[in-house]
Design a protein around this motif. Sequence first.
Motif, short mmCIF file in Angstrom:
data_model
loop_
_atom_site.label_atom_id
_atom_site.label_comp_id
_atom_site.label_asym_id
_atom_site.label_seq_id
_atom_site.Cartn_x
_atom_site.Cartn_y
_atom_site.Cartn_z
N ASP A 202 -1.65 6.84 8.69
CA ASP A 202 0.19 7.72 8.04
C ASP A 202 -0.16 8.07 9.96
O ASP A 202 0.52 8.25 9.67
CB ASP A 202 -0.19 8.30 7.23
N ASN A 223 3.40 4.00 7.69
CA ASN A 223 4.67 5.62 7.47
C ASN A 223 4.53 6.25 6.05
O ASN A 223 5.01 5.19 4.75
CB ASN A 223 6.05 5.07 7.64
N GLY A 225 5.63 8.90 5.06
CA GLY A 225 7.07 9.57 4.43
C GLY A 225 6.87 11.34 4.92
O GLY A 225 5.79 12.11 5.89
N ASN A 226 7.52 12.03 4.70
CA ASN A 226 7.93 13.27 5.52
C ASN A 226 6.90 15.06 4.86
O ASN A 226 6.74 15.35 5.95
CB ASN A 226 9.58 14.07 5.48
N ASN A 227 6.69 14.32 4.04
CA ASN A 227 5.76 15.43 3.94
C ASN A 227 4.60 15.22 4.21
O ASN A 227 3.45 14.50 3.66
CB ASN A 227 5.87 15.91 1.46
N LYS A 230 1.89 14.27 1.39
CA LYS A 230 2.28 13.56 0.58
C LYS A 230 2.02 12.10 1.37
O LYS A 230 2.94 11.89 2.37
CB LYS A 230 3.29 13.94 -0.42
N LEU A 231 2.34 11.02 -0.26
CA LEU A 231 2.77 9.54 0.21
C LEU A 231 3.60 9.25 -0.17
O LEU A 231 3.73 9.48 -1.42
CB LEU A 231 1.51 8.66 0.54
N SER A 232 4.92 8.87 -0.07
CA SER A 232 6.03 8.27 -0.20
C SER A 232 5.32 7.21 -1.26
O SER A 232 4.74 6.52 -0.97
CB SER A 232 6.86 8.24 0.51
N GLU A 233 6.15 6.41 -2.40
CA GLU A 233 6.16 6.25 -2.89
C GLU A 233 6.29 4.36 -2.81
O GLU A 233 4.96 3.52 -2.73
CB GLU A 233 7.04 6.08 -4.54
N GLN A 236 2.48 4.76 -1.27
CA GLN A 236 1.36 3.96 -2.12
C GLN A 236 1.05 2.34 -2.01
O GLN A 236 0.41 1.72 -2.10
CB GLN A 236 1.98 4.98 -2.99
N ARG A 258 -3.75 12.65 3.37
CA ARG A 258 -2.39 12.51 2.22
C ARG A 258 -3.44 11.62 1.17
O ARG A 258 -3.90 11.55 0.76
CB ARG A 258 -1.37 11.61 3.34
#
Length: 365
Positions: A202, A223, A225-227, A230-233, A236, A258
């Motif tokens: 990531d 990529n 995501g911003n957090n 966490k991984l954006s959906e 994932q 993540r």
Amino acid sequence: MHADYTPMSIADVQRLRADLDQRGRKLVFTNGCFDLLHAGHVRYLEQARALGDALVVALNSDQSVRALKGPDRPLNCENDRAEVLSALRAVDAVVVFHDERATTLIEAIRPHVYAKGGDYTVDSLNREERKALEAAGTEIRILPLVPGKSTTNTINKMLGSNDANRLRIAVLGSGEGSNLLAIINAIQTGTLNAEIAISLSDQADSNFLKIAREAGLPAQFVNGGNNPRKLSEAAQKEIFEHLERARVDVVVLAGFMRILKEPVISAYAGRIVNVHPSLLPKHKGANAPQLALQAGDSETGCTVHLVTAEIDAGRILAQAAVPVFAGDTAEILHARIKIEEHKLLPQVLNEWHERGLPVRGAGAS
Ligand code: GRF
């Protein structure tokens, strides 16, 4: 040896072309992946060179080889491929390009002659490439291929019957990549009968990805995501697709920062392992070496465990302990733990494989 070999820039090739043109000489251009060089390549390049006075090879970048030939390729990274190619007698210059097609390069270089391997006819050339060649007034020459010599043949021969038995693993990481390197070394020295079918990160600029690419592994940035935890959906899903496409048996989280969720967690239940720098169940989550120091532990270590939806809580597969010394900083302690991780992780993967992995789709044990 050219430790710091750099391919030619397009501007350099344009200068070479102008210089040859002025002297009434011809620049020959060809393109390809040239992943695992064999005699067929060498003969083809000799013939191409004989069509003019200098031969420029446009080499597909790692990213474009993957797009053309799938996630297992290239076997050798672009810098290595460029260095090897440029050492050939027939090759005057190598330029790396990132598109699947060489159209933009043809337009920029306007070669006198374009050579292509004999699995093409002038009519089956890509339409865009052909239009660019015609616009540049380039002569198109199709050269015969050498029968029986191909990279795919060579790869199949090398894999032999052992291939079916080899564990196909995915390694996911965000940072230094020292555990990835330990797995690569174990495979190369034969202590782990496995193949890294895909490596994912990531972090686009991570050392992890650098190590993967230098080792010629299929490596992808995802990529997340911003957090940062966490991984954006979408990510994932993207990871799941990479794993499926690479047909992996096991997913190894080696410093992946993540949290992995569905659909991977269910689809690969019982086949995802993580390495964590503490003796779990102690010190779950981030900064485990720091937590061990704060707790005044005289001993800590590392754990390889199965990954479930609950963080750092899946079944423990193996652990190794290290002492904590007075005056240790978190960095020093972490480095000591990592020495054990580098032995434990490949060892667990190998033993686990030898004892028989849960079959694809089986639930977590
Ligand atoms: C390791 O200490 C691992 O236990 C933890 O993250 C670190 C990754 O290190 N989960 P590296 O990127 O393999 O060097």
